[in-house]
Design a protein around this motif. Sequence first.
Motif, mmCIF file in Angstrom:
data_model
loop_
_atom_site.group_PDB
_atom_site.id
_atom_site.type_symbol
_atom_site.label_atom_id
_atom_site.label_comp_id
_atom_site.label_asym_id
_atom_site.label_seq_id
_atom_site.Cartn_x
_atom_site.Cartn_y
_atom_site.Cartn_z
ATOM 1 N N SER A 173 31.406 19.108 -8.811
ATOM 2 C CA SER A 173 32.066 20.148 -8.038
ATOM 3 C C SER A 173 31.155 21.546 -8.036
ATOM 4 O O SER A 173 30.312 21.799 -9.146
ATOM 5 C CB SER A 173 33.223 20.504 -8.285
ATOM 6 O OG SER A 173 33.116 21.272 -9.467
ATOM 7 N N ASN A 239 27.256 18.505 0.061
ATOM 8 C CA ASN A 239 27.559 19.082 -1.475
ATOM 9 C C ASN A 239 26.627 19.679 -2.222
ATOM 10 O O ASN A 239 26.404 20.751 -2.912
ATOM 11 C CB ASN A 239 28.421 18.044 -2.211
ATOM 12 C CG ASN A 239 29.268 18.556 -3.339
ATOM 13 O OD1 ASN A 239 29.582 19.704 -3.336
ATOM 14 N ND2 ASN A 239 29.309 17.875 -4.434
ATOM 15 N N LEU A 329 31.750 20.124 4.718
ATOM 16 C CA LEU A 329 32.864 20.241 3.870
ATOM 17 C C LEU A 329 34.343 20.801 4.559
ATOM 18 O O LEU A 329 35.355 20.278 4.229
ATOM 19 C CB LEU A 329 32.885 20.998 2.629
ATOM 20 C CG LEU A 329 31.659 20.469 1.526
ATOM 21 C CD1 LEU A 329 31.589 21.420 0.142
ATOM 22 C CD2 LEU A 329 31.756 19.122 1.398
ATOM 23 N N TYR A 339 38.969 18.205 -1.574
ATOM 24 C CA TYR A 339 37.499 18.337 -2.319
ATOM 25 C C TYR A 339 37.869 18.137 -3.957
ATOM 26 O O TYR A 339 37.154 17.517 -4.555
ATOM 27 C CB TYR A 339 36.834 19.404 -1.805
ATOM 28 C CG TYR A 339 35.482 19.562 -2.699
ATOM 29 C CD1 TYR A 339 34.225 19.179 -2.490
ATOM 30 C CD2 TYR A 339 35.491 20.842 -3.475
ATOM 31 C CE1 TYR A 339 33.008 19.246 -2.963
ATOM 32 C CE2 TYR A 339 34.164 20.870 -4.414
ATOM 33 C CZ TYR A 339 33.186 20.467 -3.887
ATOM 34 O OH TYR A 339 31.864 20.561 -4.612
#
Length: 375
Positions: A173, A239, A329, A339
Amino acid sequence: MSTSSKPAPIQDLEEVGVSVWLDDLSRERLRSGNLVELVETKGIVGVTTNPSIFQAALAQGDAYDEQLRELAASGTDVDDAVFALTTDDVREACDVFRPIYEATDGVDGRVSIEVDPRAARDTARTVELAQALSDTVDRPQVFIKIPATQEGLSAITDTLGAGISVNVTLIFSLERYRAVMNAYLEGLEKALAAGEDISTIHSVASFFVSRVDSEIDARLEKIGTDEALALRGKAGVANARLAYQAYEEVFSTPRWERLEAEGGRKQRPLWASTGVKNPDYSDTLYVVDLAAPNTVNTMPEKTLDAVLDHGEVRGDQVSGTYEEAQQVLDRLAELGVDYTEVTDQLEREGVEKFEASWAELLDGVRTELDKAGTK
């Protein structure tokens, strides 16, 4: 090996600023001369390992038999045997890469070894194991891999603060990646306060790519609309590109500039999990589309061979793509793909996978020690 003698796709990646590392190591590669050959013919400048890689290596062939017999004869327990087997491989690989390490002022020629994944949620134990691995391998180019769990963040800082170079692994993340970079800066600050020469401390942050696509694609296929299906294969790259944006931001702050003035090195983003899982996607997707300055791409040999065979490097494909990446996203969020839920799940599964591989490794070595002890 000079840059000019490297295969064209590898040279093209290097011109962008990408270091190509192999995501694999085994004693068979070392003994047969295969690792040296890969350096000389395919242009790799580093190696990463993990518990799954070691488990696979020990399960195949007989390259470890002699050492296993010696360990069994000396009454070594299974944990110490695994420690000896893996650190010996990494030390030998470090020696293979020593010329590259020296030629690049420590930037490349790196070999990574991971702390026992059972310690991933135990800060103090992780620091203790990192120190033991560093002392035992006893080579300046070793990277100690520490998972980017919440508990791992303090361990990263403390290990760096002790002057040990770290490969931070299992980052999924953007929020955790920013925390990892902060842990790196805190580690350098701690080392500086302790009188360490921080120019000798290096680090990479291993940001995982293909696993993000695998999990999000499965959720998009469950949604099943045309809009959802059109987003398959886009989340992993988006990402990672946003991670690079975060890297650019953090390493241009006054805080960083103060450390840089004392000799600090930027913590390079490393793209991990770059083997493509979906055969419908280009097998060079996570290499070509993530080429960017001051990055590492660690590849399984299958992906490396695909890049050498038909990779078309198109220069920097990351800088300036951030708005488009954020839109990906945002669209996923609009479709109900959570997410944070995805990245939390992937971290949890990543630790569990390494723990399972480590358990298999321990079982395999225990069996081999028992067999060797009866011979």
